[in-house]
Design a protein around this motif. Structure first.
Motif, PDB file in Angstrom:
ATOM      1  N   ARG A  93       0.823  -1.206   0.000  1.00 43.63           N
ATOM      2  CA  ARG A  93       0.000   0.000   0.000  1.00 43.63           C
ATOM      3  C   ARG A  93       0.861   1.260   0.000  1.00 43.63           C
ATOM      4  O   ARG A  93       0.541   2.249  -0.676  1.00 43.63           O
ATOM      5  N   LEU A  94       1.969   1.236   0.730  1.00 47.25           N
ATOM      6  CA  LEU A  94       2.864   2.391   0.742  1.00 47.25           C
ATOM      7  C   LEU A  94       3.540   2.553  -0.620  1.00 47.25           C
ATOM      8  O   LEU A  94       3.719   3.682  -1.102  1.00 47.25           O
ATOM      9  N   ALA A  95       3.901   1.450  -1.253  1.00 49.50           N
ATOM     10  CA  ALA A  95       4.505   1.516  -2.586  1.00 49.50           C
ATOM     11  C   ALA A  95       3.519   2.097  -3.590  1.00 49.50           C
ATOM     12  O   ALA A  95       3.883   2.955  -4.409  1.00 49.50           O
ATOM     13  N   GLU A  96       2.271   1.662  -3.537  1.00 50.44           N
ATOM     14  CA  GLU A  96       1.251   2.175  -4.455  1.00 50.44           C
ATOM     15  C   GLU A  96       1.013   3.660  -4.232  1.00 50.44           C
ATOM     16  O   GLU A  96       0.865   4.424  -5.199  1.00 50.44           O
ATOM     17  N   HIS A 104       8.821   8.076  -7.439  1.00 49.06           N
ATOM     18  CA  HIS A 104       9.151   6.818  -8.099  1.00 49.06           C
ATOM     19  C   HIS A 104      10.363   6.128  -7.469  1.00 49.06           C
ATOM     20  O   HIS A 104      10.447   4.899  -7.470  1.00 49.06           O
ATOM     21  N   GLY A 105      11.306   6.910  -6.945  1.00 51.62           N
ATOM     22  CA  GLY A 105      12.474   6.309  -6.314  1.00 51.62           C
ATOM     23  C   GLY A 105      12.098   5.485  -5.099  1.00 51.62           C
ATOM     24  O   GLY A 105      12.560   4.345  -4.929  1.00 51.62           O
ATOM     25  N   ASN A 106      11.253   6.041  -4.244  1.00 49.10           N
ATOM     26  CA  ASN A 106      10.817   5.324  -3.051  1.00 49.10           C
ATOM     27  C   ASN A 106       9.949   4.125  -3.433  1.00 49.10           C
ATOM     28  O   ASN A 106      10.065   3.043  -2.832  1.00 49.10           O
ATOM     29  N   GLU A 109      12.171   1.300  -4.584  1.00 43.27           N
ATOM     30  CA  GLU A 109      12.830   0.640  -3.453  1.00 43.27           C
ATOM     31  C   GLU A 109      11.869  -0.302  -2.729  1.00 43.27           C
ATOM     32  O   GLU A 109      12.232  -1.423  -2.365  1.00 43.27           O
ATOM     33  N   LEU A 110      10.631   0.153  -2.540  1.00 41.93           N
ATOM     34  CA  LEU A 110       9.642  -0.670  -1.843  1.00 41.93           C
ATOM     35  C   LEU A 110       9.282  -1.911  -2.654  1.00 41.93           C
ATOM     36  O   LEU A 110       9.187  -3.015  -2.114  1.00 41.93           O
ATOM     37  N   TYR A 111       9.066  -1.738  -3.951  1.00 41.82           N
ATOM     38  CA  TYR A 111       8.707  -2.892  -4.784  1.00 41.82           C
ATOM     39  C   TYR A 111       9.859  -3.892  -4.875  1.00 41.82           C
ATOM     40  O   TYR A 111       9.635  -5.110  -4.853  1.00 41.82           O
ATOM     41  N   GLN A 112      11.082  -3.395  -4.961  1.00 37.65           N
ATOM     42  CA  GLN A 112      12.229  -4.302  -4.989  1.00 37.65           C
ATOM     43  C   GLN A 112      12.321  -5.100  -3.695  1.00 37.65           C
ATOM     44  O   GLN A 112      12.690  -6.280  -3.710  1.00 37.65           O
ATOM     45  N   GLY A 113      11.969  -4.455  -2.579  1.00 32.22           N
ATOM     46  CA  GLY A 113      11.958  -5.162  -1.306  1.00 32.22           C
ATOM     47  C   GLY A 113      10.867  -6.220  -1.232  1.00 32.22           C
ATOM     48  O   GLY A 113      11.024  -7.249  -0.568  1.00 32.22           O
ATOM     49  N   LEU A 114       9.761  -5.971  -1.932  1.00 36.36           N
ATOM     50  CA  LEU A 114       8.651  -6.928  -1.929  1.00 36.36           C
ATOM     51  C   LEU A 114       8.936  -8.151  -2.793  1.00 36.36           C
ATOM     52  O   LEU A 114       8.418  -9.247  -2.536  1.00 36.36           O
ATOM     53  N   LEU A 115       9.753  -7.962  -3.839  1.00 37.35           N
ATOM     54  CA  LEU A 115      10.002  -9.047  -4.789  1.00 37.35           C
ATOM     55  C   LEU A 115      11.073  -9.996  -4.277  1.00 37.35           C
ATOM     56  O   LEU A 115      12.213 -10.019  -4.752  1.00 37.35           O
ATOM     57  N   SER A 116      10.679 -10.774  -3.289  1.00 37.37           N
ATOM     58  CA  SER A 116      11.602 -11.762  -2.719  1.00 37.37           C
ATOM     59  C   SER A 116      10.791 -12.930  -2.162  1.00 37.37           C
ATOM     60  O   SER A 116       9.580 -12.821  -1.947  1.00 37.37           O
ATOM     61  N   PRO A 123       3.203 -10.787 -10.115  1.00 35.81           N
ATOM     62  CA  PRO A 123       3.054  -9.901 -11.279  1.00 35.81           C
ATOM     63  C   PRO A 123       2.693  -8.460 -10.932  1.00 35.81           C
ATOM     64  O   PRO A 123       3.186  -7.530 -11.577  1.00 35.81           O
ATOM     65  N   ASP A 124       1.827  -8.261  -9.936  1.00 37.80           N
ATOM     66  CA  ASP A 124       1.456  -6.892  -9.576  1.00 37.80           C
ATOM     67  C   ASP A 124       2.650  -6.118  -9.027  1.00 37.80           C
ATOM     68  O   ASP A 124       2.803  -4.922  -9.294  1.00 37.80           O
ATOM     69  N   PHE A 125       3.499  -6.796  -8.273  1.00 44.57           N
ATOM     70  CA  PHE A 125       4.688  -6.131  -7.730  1.00 44.57           C
ATOM     71  C   PHE A 125       5.692  -5.839  -8.850  1.00 44.57           C
ATOM     72  O   PHE A 125       6.346  -4.788  -8.865  1.00 44.57           O
TER      73      PHE A 125
END
Length: 250
Positions: A93-96, A104-106, A109-116, A123-125
């Motif tokens: 939710r914070l990334a969205e 976009h920078g933040n 970073e958030l989406y990259q942290g989620l993709l693990s 796919p949404d991430f």
């Protein structure tokens, strides 16, 4: 006439209209007319605000007003929630919200942290990451992310992802491939952006006759759509008309 008096009259008229539309006793109108600012303030507290709380349209309008006054308010709330509970949903939710605000920078970073872990190919991430990359004009990175998304999720379908892929191709100078993608989006994308971008790229590719046909068809089609649709898509329809005018002047 003094501004203070004009404002008082405007507020009184607005409240009187609300009295009639909401079916409240008409004595409210006399109280509002006699009491000026004090009566208006009381009426707003006892009638208008409670109505807004129970009316979906009112809640939507209030939310939009809050966003306009303090656009960072929701992000601060989401940041606090994440600090209290570092969950995938709170990060998402914070990334969205960061993406919506143009940070976009933040968001990246958030989406990259989620993709693990179990979400490494969600796919949404992955789409969110690609959008954040494109927002920073890293179109090569965004395209690479979208390619990885399709490879990991071959059955996934996203109109926004498809449009973003076409935009990346355009920005990377792969005009013919971008036109192929936009040609499909002109018929499949749920809105006017796909058609507009197709027409604009045709114009930039010195294919003025085709561009004119696409843009004119877009405007004719939009005229047959409901009013709410035209209002929602107004920025793209306005851009299409501007593009047509430029083609006519050329």
């Amino acid at each position: 006439m003094p501004f203070v008096l004009l404002l008082s009259i405007a507020l009184q008229i607005a409240c009187a209209i609300h009295v009639v539309r909401s079916g409240r006793p008409l004595y409210w109108i006399w109280l509002i007319l006699i009491g000026s600012y004090l009566a208006v303030g009381v009426y707003v507290l006892v009638a208008v605000i409670p109505d807004l709380r129970h009316d979906p349209r009112g809640r939507k309008a209030a939310t939009k007003a809050l966003h306009a006054i303090d656009p960072e308010r929701r992000r601060r709330e989401l940041q606090r929630q994440l600090e209290i509970s570092d969950t995938v949903d709170n990060r998402r939710r914070l990334a969205e919200e960061s993406l919506r605000l143009g940070d976009h920078g933040n968001a990246q970073e958030l989406y990259q942290g989620l993709l693990s872990g179990m979400y490494a190919t969600e796919p949404d991430f992955m789409l969110g990451l690609a959008q954040a990359q494109a927002g920073q004009e890293d179109y090569a990175g965004a395209r690479q992310t979208l390619d990885a998304l399709i490879k990991a999720n071959p059955n996934h379908r996203s109109s926004d992802g498809h449009l973003l892929y076409a935009r990346c191709l355009e920005e990377l100078g792969e005009t013919d491939a971008a036109l192929d993608e936009y040609r499909v989006l002109a018929d499949s994308y749920p809105g006017e952006e796909g058609r507009y971008r197709y027409g604009r790229l045709l114009a930039r590719s010195q294919r003025a006759a085709e561009a004119r046909e696409v843009l004119q068809s877009q405007i004719r089609r939009a005229q047959l759509m409901p009013g709410y649709y035209r209002r929602k898509e107004q920025p793209w329809l306005k851009a299409a008309k501007l593009e047509l005018a430029q083609l006519s002047d050329a």
